[in-house]
Design a protein around this motif. Structure first.
Motif, PDB file in Angstrom:
ATOM      1  N   LEU A 292      82.613 -24.895 -17.130  1.00 29.79           N
ATOM      2  CA  LEU A 292      82.199 -25.614 -15.928  1.00 29.79           C
ATOM      3  C   LEU A 292      81.096 -26.631 -16.225  1.00 29.79           C
ATOM      4  CD1 LEU A 292      82.198 -22.691 -13.336  1.00 29.79           C
ATOM      5  CD2 LEU A 292      83.807 -24.606 -13.447  1.00 29.79           C
ATOM      6  N   ARG A 293      81.325 -27.866 -15.751  1.00 26.31           N
ATOM      7  CA  ARG A 293      80.335 -28.935 -15.889  1.00 26.31           C
ATOM      8  C   ARG A 293      79.807 -29.404 -14.538  1.00 26.31           C
ATOM      9  NH1 ARG A 293      81.686 -33.866 -18.306  1.00 26.31           N
ATOM     10  NH2 ARG A 293      83.852 -33.740 -17.601  1.00 26.31           N
ATOM     11  N   TYR A 294      80.593 -29.188 -13.488  1.00 23.37           N
ATOM     12  CA  TYR A 294      80.193 -29.560 -12.128  1.00 23.37           C
ATOM     13  C   TYR A 294      80.570 -28.405 -11.213  1.00 23.37           C
ATOM     14  CZ  TYR A 294      80.655 -34.096 -14.438  1.00 23.37           C
ATOM     15  OH  TYR A 294      80.574 -35.128 -15.320  1.00 23.37           O
ATOM     16  N   TYR A 295      79.581 -27.742 -10.693  1.00 27.62           N
ATOM     17  CA  TYR A 295      79.806 -26.603  -9.795  1.00 27.62           C
ATOM     18  C   TYR A 295      79.124 -26.958  -8.476  1.00 27.62           C
ATOM     19  CZ  TYR A 295      80.378 -21.580  -8.635  1.00 27.62           C
ATOM     20  OH  TYR A 295      80.745 -20.381  -8.068  1.00 27.62           O
ATOM     21  N   LEU A 296      79.902 -27.474  -7.536  1.00 27.42           N
ATOM     22  CA  LEU A 296      79.376 -27.902  -6.248  1.00 27.42           C
ATOM     23  C   LEU A 296      79.663 -26.851  -5.192  1.00 27.42           C
ATOM     24  CD1 LEU A 296      80.752 -31.565  -6.294  1.00 27.42           C
ATOM     25  CD2 LEU A 296      78.553 -30.757  -7.168  1.00 27.42           C
ATOM     26  N   PHE A 297      78.744 -26.699  -4.256  1.00 28.04           N
ATOM     27  CA  PHE A 297      79.019 -25.835  -3.111  1.00 28.04           C
ATOM     28  C   PHE A 297      78.416 -26.465  -1.870  1.00 28.04           C
ATOM     29  CE2 PHE A 297      74.843 -24.381  -4.436  1.00 28.04           C
ATOM     30  CZ  PHE A 297      74.191 -24.048  -3.249  1.00 28.04           C
ATOM     31  N   GLY A 298      78.961 -26.109  -0.714  1.00 26.09           N
ATOM     32  CA  GLY A 298      78.476 -26.661   0.541  1.00 26.09           C
ATOM     33  C   GLY A 298      79.206 -26.053   1.713  1.00 26.09           C
ATOM     34  N   GLY A 299      78.934 -26.593   2.886  1.00 28.16           N
ATOM     35  CA  GLY A 299      79.539 -26.076   4.111  1.00 28.16           C
ATOM     36  C   GLY A 299      78.632 -25.120   4.853  1.00 28.16           C
ATOM     37  N   SER A 300      77.833 -24.385   4.117  1.00 31.03           N
ATOM     38  CA  SER A 300      76.832 -23.480   4.691  1.00 31.03           C
ATOM     39  C   SER A 300      75.853 -23.118   3.581  1.00 31.03           C
ATOM     40  CB  SER A 300      77.489 -22.231   5.289  1.00 31.03           C
ATOM     41  OG  SER A 300      78.251 -21.534   4.331  1.00 31.03           O
ATOM     42  N   ARG A 301      74.949 -22.240   3.887  1.00 32.89           N
ATOM     43  CA  ARG A 301      73.863 -21.917   2.963  1.00 32.89           C
ATOM     44  C   ARG A 301      74.262 -20.786   2.012  1.00 32.89           C
ATOM     45  NH1 ARG A 301      68.762 -23.066   4.621  1.00 32.89           N
ATOM     46  NH2 ARG A 301      69.492 -23.008   6.773  1.00 32.89           N
ATOM     47  N   ALA A 302      73.859 -20.890   0.768  1.00 28.25           N
ATOM     48  CA  ALA A 302      73.971 -19.789  -0.191  1.00 28.25           C
ATOM     49  C   ALA A 302      72.565 -19.286  -0.478  1.00 28.25           C
ATOM     50  CB  ALA A 302      74.634 -20.247  -1.483  1.00 28.25           C
ATOM     51  N   SER A 303      72.388 -17.984  -0.503  1.00 29.20           N
ATOM     52  CA  SER A 303      71.052 -17.436  -0.740  1.00 29.20           C
ATOM     53  C   SER A 303      70.575 -17.811  -2.141  1.00 29.20           C
ATOM     54  CB  SER A 303      71.059 -15.918  -0.597  1.00 29.20           C
ATOM     55  OG  SER A 303      71.737 -15.309  -1.682  1.00 29.20           O
TER      56      SER A 303
ATOM     57  N   ARG B 255      73.932 -19.096 -11.605  1.00 25.85           N
ATOM     58  CA  ARG B 255      73.348 -19.905 -12.682  1.00 25.85           C
ATOM     59  C   ARG B 255      73.184 -19.104 -13.967  1.00 25.85           C
ATOM     60  NH1 ARG B 255      69.989 -24.410 -11.770  1.00 25.85           N
ATOM     61  NH2 ARG B 255      68.260 -23.396 -12.829  1.00 25.85           N
ATOM     62  N   SER B 256      72.960 -17.816 -13.841  1.00 23.24           N
ATOM     63  CA  SER B 256      72.780 -16.984 -15.034  1.00 23.24           C
ATOM     64  C   SER B 256      74.053 -16.866 -15.864  1.00 23.24           C
ATOM     65  CB  SER B 256      72.307 -15.574 -14.623  1.00 23.24           C
ATOM     66  OG  SER B 256      73.366 -14.844 -14.013  1.00 23.24           O
ATOM     67  N   ARG B 257      75.200 -17.179 -15.268  1.00 24.22           N
ATOM     68  CA  ARG B 257      76.473 -17.053 -15.971  1.00 24.22           C
ATOM     69  C   ARG B 257      77.001 -18.414 -16.435  1.00 24.22           C
ATOM     70  NH1 ARG B 257      77.415 -13.772 -18.354  1.00 24.22           N
ATOM     71  NH2 ARG B 257      79.684 -13.677 -18.141  1.00 24.22           N
ATOM     72  N   LEU B 258      76.277 -19.499 -16.150  1.00 18.42           N
ATOM     73  CA  LEU B 258      76.737 -20.833 -16.520  1.00 18.42           C
ATOM     74  C   LEU B 258      76.117 -21.277 -17.843  1.00 18.42           C
ATOM     75  CD1 LEU B 258      76.437 -22.563 -13.004  1.00 18.42           C
ATOM     76  CD2 LEU B 258      78.502 -21.624 -14.070  1.00 18.42           C
ATOM     77  N   SER B 259      76.834 -22.108 -18.579  1.00 19.08           N
ATOM     78  CA  SER B 259      76.334 -22.553 -19.881  1.00 19.08           C
ATOM     79  C   SER B 259      75.471 -23.806 -19.778  1.00 19.08           C
ATOM     80  CB  SER B 259      77.510 -22.836 -20.823  1.00 19.08           C
ATOM     81  OG  SER B 259      78.344 -23.850 -20.292  1.00 19.08           O
ATOM     82  N   ARG B 260      75.448 -24.423 -18.584  1.00 15.62           N
ATOM     83  CA  ARG B 260      74.621 -25.613 -18.372  1.00 15.62           C
ATOM     84  C   ARG B 260      74.143 -25.632 -16.917  1.00 15.62           C
ATOM     85  NH1 ARG B 260      79.696 -27.128 -19.630  1.00 15.62           N
ATOM     86  NH2 ARG B 260      79.126 -28.152 -21.573  1.00 15.62           N
ATOM     87  N   ASP B 261      73.145 -26.458 -16.652  1.00 15.10           N
ATOM     88  CA  ASP B 261      72.585 -26.573 -15.306  1.00 15.10           C
ATOM     89  C   ASP B 261      73.510 -27.455 -14.467  1.00 15.10           C
ATOM     90  OD1 ASP B 261      71.038 -26.696 -13.051  1.00 15.10           O
ATOM     91  OD2 ASP B 261      69.501 -28.011 -13.903  1.00 15.10           O
ATOM     92  N   CYS B 262      74.502 -26.834 -13.806  1.00 18.36           N
ATOM     93  CA  CYS B 262      75.504 -27.645 -13.114  1.00 18.36           C
ATOM     94  C   CYS B 262      75.826 -27.119 -11.716  1.00 18.36           C
ATOM     95  CB  CYS B 262      76.787 -27.715 -13.944  1.00 18.36           C
ATOM     96  SG  CYS B 262      77.610 -26.128 -14.199  1.00 18.36           S
ATOM     97  N   LEU B 263      75.023 -26.187 -11.187  1.00 18.59           N
ATOM     98  CA  LEU B 263      75.242 -25.678  -9.835  1.00 18.59           C
ATOM     99  C   LEU B 263      74.458 -26.541  -8.858  1.00 18.59           C
ATOM    100  CD1 LEU B 263      76.447 -23.423  -8.002  1.00 18.59           C
ATOM    101  CD2 LEU B 263      74.282 -22.194  -8.308  1.00 18.59           C
ATOM    102  N   HIS B 264      75.166 -27.238  -7.966  1.00 16.41           N
ATOM    103  CA  HIS B 264      74.524 -28.209  -7.090  1.00 16.41           C
ATOM    104  C   HIS B 264      74.960 -28.026  -5.641  1.00 16.41           C
ATOM    105  CE1 HIS B 264      73.397 -29.999 -10.831  1.00 16.41           C
ATOM    106  NE2 HIS B 264      74.609 -30.449 -11.102  1.00 16.41           N
ATOM    107  N   PHE B 265      73.985 -28.005  -4.744  1.00 14.93           N
ATOM    108  CA  PHE B 265      74.225 -27.898  -3.307  1.00 14.93           C
ATOM    109  C   PHE B 265      74.518 -29.301  -2.771  1.00 14.93           C
ATOM    110  CE2 PHE B 265      72.310 -25.702   0.744  1.00 14.93           C
ATOM    111  CZ  PHE B 265      73.481 -25.979   1.442  1.00 14.93           C
ATOM    112  N   ALA B 266      75.692 -29.473  -2.178  1.00 15.89           N
ATOM    113  CA  ALA B 266      76.055 -30.755  -1.572  1.00 15.89           C
ATOM    114  C   ALA B 266      76.059 -30.596  -0.059  1.00 15.89           C
ATOM    115  CB  ALA B 266      77.428 -31.205  -2.062  1.00 15.89           C
TER     116      ALA B 266
END
Length: 537
Positions: free
Chosen positions: A300-311, A319-330
């Protein structure tokens, strides 16, 4: 390089804006014309793999199928003023149906498969589609709901004997010298019609224009990317993925099953998925899955999420399971037809939805409609400078959503900090009042979500004639947890001093929260379930 939004602030007008729009394609081309041209550029690349129907389509094959469906529509005499109905899962040929509509300049009205007959009847009665593509699973329901309309129904899978199957449509010869239609209204023309979340009643039919704005923040995609979303075409993220896959010649993975976190994580590993956009509810389900700790999400290089809030706890786990900083709130909303902001600075601004994307302006207004400055909470208003046809057949609600100066009134309360980062505090209508003191459910949700045993939480107000809105909570516990209701009540008492933010209304532990068809937590429905549970006990 990932897209890096920048913000500019006009202190006199108290308005923030993103970068100027850069035109990577001829600005006069429609979305359909761009996809038509781009699909011919890379004919041998794999366009789509269905992980559940075991099909593979090259871009040449998908392009041909799209032209066949478009030619079928033309043979029926459909005009650009007509509407095509969609109500189906992410099956093999759903993208071809969407592209066919784009090629013909015909808007599709997409509904969720979980809608009951009465909702389908009311929504399709608004747009009156000439043609409907649905799964055979929903055929009888759709046929009954549209009995008063003059409409042909085509099934996408599990075909009943008396339906027209998509295979019959794909047997249509491609029109000689096929070319995508030029739009009668140019790029102001409606591209698609989606549905609002429906948390306050029957969903509204939301028009999405042919604006290029939907591509903002996606120009980083290349032919080496592999895209996935579980969202179907009735959700803006499903539409976004369908469009960007066509425009940027990516490989797209689709699946027509109910979301299964273990299955999804296997897809990421098997197909080396690089780009996903996901609902926070699915993120919570992932982190609560036994497969999560061993899943390989390194592609994963781009991990986007949205629509509502994630804690924050869920975000940290992901993020602890990703190999790069790619989790982004849209952040965005269906009416906008695109993202408004994206947060690429989690470590510095973990609670923010980020900075504005290009082509977008923002202001924060008070109850009197006056603009507020940095760090002042008010309603978030967005301006994208694009035409919007409004809610189909509903001018009254359209005027409530967008004012004469073309500002969208989101209904979200938020503020912008000195660095230009937007924060969403709560939905305006979700504010609660306890003994005349206003408070936000999210203040309590944030605390409860910090409990190690909690997977998801929804807080709402239970009316008391003396106190007003007493906070109550529905909580999903982690697998294997021995969490008790009293543990939750005690934890809140220990971590929040204010009496009005205690769980004065109580708490329950549930298997899952009640959700709207698009996956968002339905606070009103979850509250109703809480009250029913309390009465029955």
């Amino acid at each position: 390089m990932p897209y890096r939004p920048a913000n500019f602030y006009d202190a006199d007008l108290k308005i923030w804006r993103g970068d100027r729009v850069k035109h990577y394609f001829d600005p006069h081309l429609s979305i359909g014309e761009i996809i038509f041209q781009e699909m011919r550029r890379h004919p041998q690349l794999i366009a789509q793999i269905s992980a559940t129907e075991n099909t593979i389509l090259t871009r040449d094959e998908l392009h041909a199928n799209s032209m066949k469906v478009a030619s079928y529509m033309r043979s029926l005499g459909l005009l650009q003023s007509d509407v095509v109905g969609l109500i189906g899962r992410n099956t093999t040929h759903m993208s071809a149906v969407a592209y066919a509509c784009f090629f013909n300049g015909i808007a599709f009205h997409s509904l969720n498969i979980s809608y009951e007959r009465s909702t389908i009847e009311k929504l399709f009665d608004i747009t009156k589609p000439r043609l409907i593509f649905c799964d055979g699973d929903e055929f009888e329901k759709v046929r009954a709901a549209t009995a008063s309309l003059d409409v042909k129904i085509i099934t996408m899978r599990n075909h009943p004997t008396d339906s027209i199957s998509i295979d019959e449509v794909l047997a249509t010869p491609i029109e000689e010298n096929f070319q995508p239609a030029r739009l009668v209204q140019g790029n102001d023309q409606t591209l698609a019609i989606l549905c609002s979340s429906g948390t306050t009643g029957i969903p509204k039919a939301v028009t999405i224009t042919n604006s290029r704005q939907i591509l903002a923040a996606s120009y980083c995609l290349t032919t080496s990317d592999v895209q996935y979303t579980h969202s179907t075409l009735d959700w803006i993220t499903g539409l976004l993925t369908t469009i960007t896959s066509g425009v940027f010649s990516t490989k797209r993975i689709v699946a027509d099953n109910v979301f299964d976190p273990a299955f999804f994580m296997r897809l990421v590993e098997e197909y080396k998925i690089t780009w996903i956009i996901q609902a926070p509810s699915h993120m919570a389900m992932m982190t609560n899955s036994l497969a999560f700790q061993t899943a390989d999400l390194s592609s994963l290089r781009y991990y986007l999420f949205g629509g509502s809030r994630a804690s924050l706890e869920t975000q940290h786990r992901i993020r602890s399971r990703l190999s790069r900083d790619c989790l982004h709130f849209a952040y965005g909303f269906t009416e906008l037809g695109a993202m408004a902001s994206i947060n690429l600075h989690f470590d510095e601004k973990p609670n923010s939805v980020g900075r504005l994307v290009s082509g977008v302006k923002l202001k924060i207004i008070c109850e009197q409609g006056e603009s507020l400055g940095p760090d002042e909470v008010g309603e978030v208003c967005i301006h994208n400078g694009q035409h919007w046809a409004g809610y189909y057949g509903n001018p009254e609600e359209t005027h409530k959503m967008r004012d004469p100066q073309m500002w969208f009134h989101s209904g979200d309360l938020g503020y912008v900090d000195d660095d230009g980062f937007l924060y969403i505090v709560e939905r305006k209508k979700d504010m609660l009042k306890y003994q005349n003191i206003m408070y936000y459910p999210n203040d309590i949700e944030r605390v409860i979500s910090e409990m190690p045993e909690v997977a998801e939480v929804c807080v709402f107000g239970v009316w008391d004639q003396i106190n007003g809105d007493e906070a109550a909570a529905a909580v999903v516990k982690k697998q294997g947890s021995d969490l008790k209701v009293q543990d939750i009540v005690d934890y809140v008492a220990e971590h929040i001093e204010a009496k009005y933010k205690q769980l004065n209304g109580g708490a329950i532990i549930v298997e899952d929260l009640v959700r709207s068809p698009n996956g968002k937590t339905n606070r009103m429905a979850t509250k109703a379930f809480f009250l029913e549970t309390k009465i029955s006990n």
